[in-house]
Design an enzyme around this catalytic site. Structure first.
Site, PDB file in Angstrom:
ATOM      1  N   HIS A  62      51.077  36.574  33.783  1.00 64.21           N
ATOM      2  CA  HIS A  62      50.086  36.566  34.855  1.00 64.21           C
ATOM      3  C   HIS A  62      50.138  37.928  35.529  1.00 64.21           C
ATOM      4  CE1 HIS A  62      50.279  31.919  35.425  1.00 64.21           C
ATOM      5  NE2 HIS A  62      49.754  32.294  34.288  1.00 64.21           N
ATOM      6  N   ASP A 118      44.677  33.674  29.973  1.00 67.71           N
ATOM      7  CA  ASP A 118      44.342  35.018  30.475  1.00 67.71           C
ATOM      8  C   ASP A 118      43.060  35.046  31.301  1.00 67.71           C
ATOM      9  OD1 ASP A 118      46.524  36.014  28.953  1.00 67.71           O
ATOM     10  OD2 ASP A 118      45.230  36.027  27.185  1.00 67.71           O
TER      11      ASP A 118
HETATM   12  P1  GDP Z   1      46.360  34.954  33.768  1.00 67.33           P
HETATM   13  O1  GDP Z   1      47.468  34.813  32.780  1.00 67.33           O
HETATM   14  O2  GDP Z   1      45.380  33.834  33.695  1.00 67.33           O
HETATM   15  O3  GDP Z   1      46.852  35.196  35.163  1.00 67.33           O
HETATM   16  O4  GDP Z   1      45.506  36.226  33.363  1.00 67.33           O
HETATM   17  P2  GDP Z   1      46.037  37.691  32.960  1.00 67.33           P
HETATM   18  O5  GDP Z   1      46.821  38.256  34.049  1.00 67.33           O
HETATM   19  O6  GDP Z   1      46.610  37.698  31.624  1.00 67.33           O
HETATM   20  O7  GDP Z   1      44.629  38.424  32.792  1.00 67.33           O
HETATM   21  C1  GDP Z   1      43.808  38.696  33.822  1.00 67.33           C
HETATM   22  C2  GDP Z   1      43.618  40.216  33.887  1.00 67.33           C
HETATM   23  O8  GDP Z   1      42.401  40.512  34.478  1.00 67.33           O
HETATM   24  C3  GDP Z   1      44.650  40.934  34.712  1.00 67.33           C
HETATM   25  O9  GDP Z   1      44.875  42.221  34.188  1.00 67.33           O
HETATM   26  C4  GDP Z   1      43.996  41.024  36.086  1.00 67.33           C
HETATM   27  O10 GDP Z   1      44.474  42.093  36.899  1.00 67.33           O
HETATM   28  C5  GDP Z   1      42.580  41.253  35.684  1.00 67.33           C
HETATM   29  N1  GDP Z   1      41.596  40.713  36.600  1.00 67.33           N
HETATM   30  C6  GDP Z   1      41.610  39.486  37.206  1.00 67.33           C
HETATM   31  N2  GDP Z   1      40.474  39.312  37.900  1.00 67.33           N
HETATM   32  C7  GDP Z   1      39.718  40.430  37.711  1.00 67.33           C
HETATM   33  C8  GDP Z   1      38.411  40.822  38.129  1.00 67.33           C
HETATM   34  O11 GDP Z   1      37.704  40.112  38.830  1.00 67.33           O
HETATM   35  N3  GDP Z   1      37.967  42.028  37.696  1.00 67.33           N
HETATM   36  C9  GDP Z   1      38.698  42.863  36.909  1.00 67.33           C
HETATM   37  N4  GDP Z   1      38.164  44.039  36.531  1.00 67.33           N
HETATM   38  N5  GDP Z   1      39.937  42.517  36.493  1.00 67.33           N
HETATM   39  C10 GDP Z   1      40.427  41.320  36.892  1.00 67.33           C
END
Ligand code: GDP
Length: 424
Positions: free
Chosen positions: A41, A13
Site C-alpha cells: 500500500h 492496487d
Molecule cells: P493499494 O495497494 O490499493 O493501496 O494501491 P497501491 O499503493 O499499490 O497503488 C496505488 C498507487 O496509486 C500508489 O502509488 C498511490 O500513491 C497512487 N495513487 C493513489 N491515488 C492516486 C490518485 O488519485 N492519483 C494519482 N496520480 N496517483 C494515485
C-alpha cells in the site's frame, strides 16, 4: 458508533492505502485482517513516501491503534524489516500503537522457499506469485502446520513444535523438490533475529477489540488486494490464498460478532492487474505503455510493470457486489487527463453474445471486451478539490460509472497526496 471496511473492488492496487490513510482520522483502531507482505500500500504523507506491506496504514496517525489480526500471514522477518524502515523515517512504533494478534499464524522461513520452488516447477504454467510464501503459508495454516504468534511466549514448547514441523517440512523440500532442507540451528536464528523482536507487540487482540467495541470505539478494517483476488469469489486459481472480501473482516480481525456499517470499495479510474490470469480489458502496445507511464503502474512490492486497460464495468459491478460495498472511492482520475477519449469496457462478449454477468473463471479466457468511449476533458485536474470544479466531461464519466456499477461514488481522488481528494 460506526465501523468501516476499506476494500479493493478489482485486482488490487486500487489505492486502498491512501484511503485508509485519509479516513483513519475518524477511527480509533485500524485492523489488517488478511493477506501478508505480498502486496504494497503506497502512502504519501508528512513523513514521506511509504510502501507498506504488512503494517496497517493507520500507523502514521498519532492515537490510532493498529492491529495485525489473526487472519494475516505474519512474516516476522519482513514485518521487522518494515518496522525498522518506518521507525527510521520518524514514525513511532510502540506496543501501544501496534499490536499483533497472538492467534496470527507465523509465515515460516520455508514458505518463501516453497513458493519459489513451486513456481520454478510450474515453468510457463506458473501463477505469477510474488514469491512471498503466501500460498504455502495458508495451505500449512489450514493443515494446522504452522506456529501461532502467541507461542513465542512459551520458548520450550515453541522449540518442540518447530522441531516437529521441521521434520515434516524437510520431507517435502528434500524429497519432492530435491532442494536443501532446514536445520534447527537456522530456525532458532530466525527466532532470535526476528520473532524475538516482534514479540513485545504480541497480545490477545481479540480481547482488546471486544473491550474497544463495548466502549464504543470506531474500528476500520483494512484489506489487501481486491475482490477479484478473493480465494472463493475471485478468478481462481489466479487469486490470492485468503479472503479479501469485507465479509471476512470480522473473522480475520478476531471479532466475529462485529457489525460493519460501511464498506468503502476502492476502484481505479482504469484497470490494472499484476501477475498471470485472465484480464479481459487488457491493452497492449503503445496505448498500454502510455497509460502505464501516466499512472506509474509498477508493482509496489515487486517493481513489475502492471498490466493495464480501461475501467471494466462488468468486473467492477461484480466486485462491488462481492464486497457488499456501500460506497465507492474512485482513484487516479487525474491519470486519464491525457486521453482525448476515455475508454470504458462496458460489456463482455462471450460465445457470440453480449453479457454483463462476470463469467466463471475458465470462461473468462474466452470473454472479449466491448469498449465504448466518452469525451475526454483534456486538462490537468490534479488541483481540483470540489466536485463542481471538475470539468463537465470528468463529472459525466464519474456519473456514468456510478450508474453502471450501482453504487454511489463518494470519493474521487485526483492525485496521490492525502488532500488530493474530492468528497461528494
Ligand atoms: P493499494 O495497494 O490499493 O493501496 O494501491 P497501491 O499503493 O499499490 O497503488 C496505488 C498507487 O496509486 C500508489 O502509488 C498511490 O500513491 C497512487 N495513487 C493513489 N491515488 C492516486 C490518485 O488519485 N492519483 C494519482 N496520480 N496517483 C494515485
Amino acid at each position: 458508533m460506526s465501523n468501516c471496511a476499506i476494500v479493493g473492488i478489482n485486482w488490487g492496487d486500487e489505492g486502498k492505502g491512501r484511503m485508509v490513510d485519509l479516513l483513519t482520522q475518524n477511527y480509533d483502531i485500524v485492523v489488517r485482517y488478511q493477506g501478508g507482505g505480498n502486496a504494497g500500500h503506497t502512502v504519501i504523507n508528512q513523513y514521506g513516501k511509504f510502501a507498506l506491506h504488512l503494517l496497517p496504514s493507520g500507523i502514521f496517525r498519532p492515537g490510532v491503534v493498529n492491529i495485525l489480526g489473526n487472519g494475516v500471514a505474519l512474516d516476522p522477518e519482513n514485518l521487522w524489516k518494515e518496522m525498522e524502515t518506518v521507525a527510521g523515517q520518524g514514525v513511532s512504533l510502540t506496543p501501544e500503537n501496534l499490536m499483533i494478534s497472538d492467534r496470527a499464524s507465523l509465515l515460516l522461513p520455508w514458505h518463501r522457499q516453497l513458493d519459489e520452488l513451486e513456481e520454478l516447477r510450474l515453468k510457463d504454467k506458473k501463477y505469477g506469485s510474488t514469491k512471498q510464501g503466501i500460498a504455502p503459508f495458508y495451505s500449512d495454516k489450514y493443515q494446522k502446520k504452522t506456529i501461532l504468534a502467541g507461542e513465542l511466549m512459551y520458548p520450550e514448547k515453541l522449540k518442540e513444535h518447530l522441531k516437529d514441523l521441521l521434520e515434516w517440512k524437510n520431507l517435502t523440500i528434500t524429497r519432492v523438490y530435491g532442494a536443501d532442507g532446514w536445520t534447527m540451528e537456522q530456525l532458532m536464528d530466525w527466532v532470535d533475529n526476528y520473532c524475538e523482536k516482534i514479540k513485545p507487540f504480541v497480545r490477545d487482540t481479540g480481547s482488546f477489540l471486544r473491550k474497544a467495541q463495548k466502549a464504543g470505539k470506531q474500528i476500520l478494517f483494512e484489506a489487501q488486494l481486491g475482490a477479484l483476488r478473493d480465494l472463493d469469489l475471485g478468478i481462481y486459481p489466479y487469486t490470492t490464498s485468503s479472503n479479501t472480501i469485507a465479509a471476512y473482516a470480522p473473522v480475520g480481525a478476531g471479532i466475529p460478532g462485529v457489525k460493519i456499517d460501511e464498506v468503502v470499495g476502492v476502484v481505479k479510474a482504469y484497470s490494472t492487474c499484476v501477475g498471470e490470469g485472465p484480464f479481459t480489458c487488457e491493452w497492449f502496445g503503445p496505448e498500454a505503455e502510455a497509460l502505464r507511464e501516466a499512472g506509474g503502474e509498477y508493482g509496489a512490492k515487486t517493481g513489475r510493470p502492471r498490466r493495464v486497460g480501461p475501467i471494466d464495468l462488468v468486473a467492477t459491478r461484480y466486485g462491488v457486489e462481492a464486497q457488499g460495498a456501500t460506497c465507492v472511492a474512485l482513484t487516479k482520475l487525474d491519470v486519464l487527463s491525457y486521453m482525448k477519449q476515455i475508454p470504458i469496457c462496458a460489456h463482455y462478449l462471450l460465445n457470440g453474445e453480449q453479457t454483463d454477468e462476470f463469467p466463471f473463471p475458465l470462461a473468462l479466457n474466452d470473454a472479449r471486451p466491448v469498449v465504448e468511449y466518452m469525451e475526454g476533458w483534456g486538462t490537468d485536474i490534479s488541483g481540483v478539490r470540489r466536485w463542481e470544479d471538475l470539468p463537465r466531461q470528468a463529472r459525466d464519466y464519474v456519473e456514468y460509472v456510478e450508474k453502471a456499477i450501482g453504487c454511489p461514488i463518494r470519493y474521487v481522488s485526483v492525485g496521490p497526496e492525502r488532500d488530493s481528494m474530492i468528497v461528494r
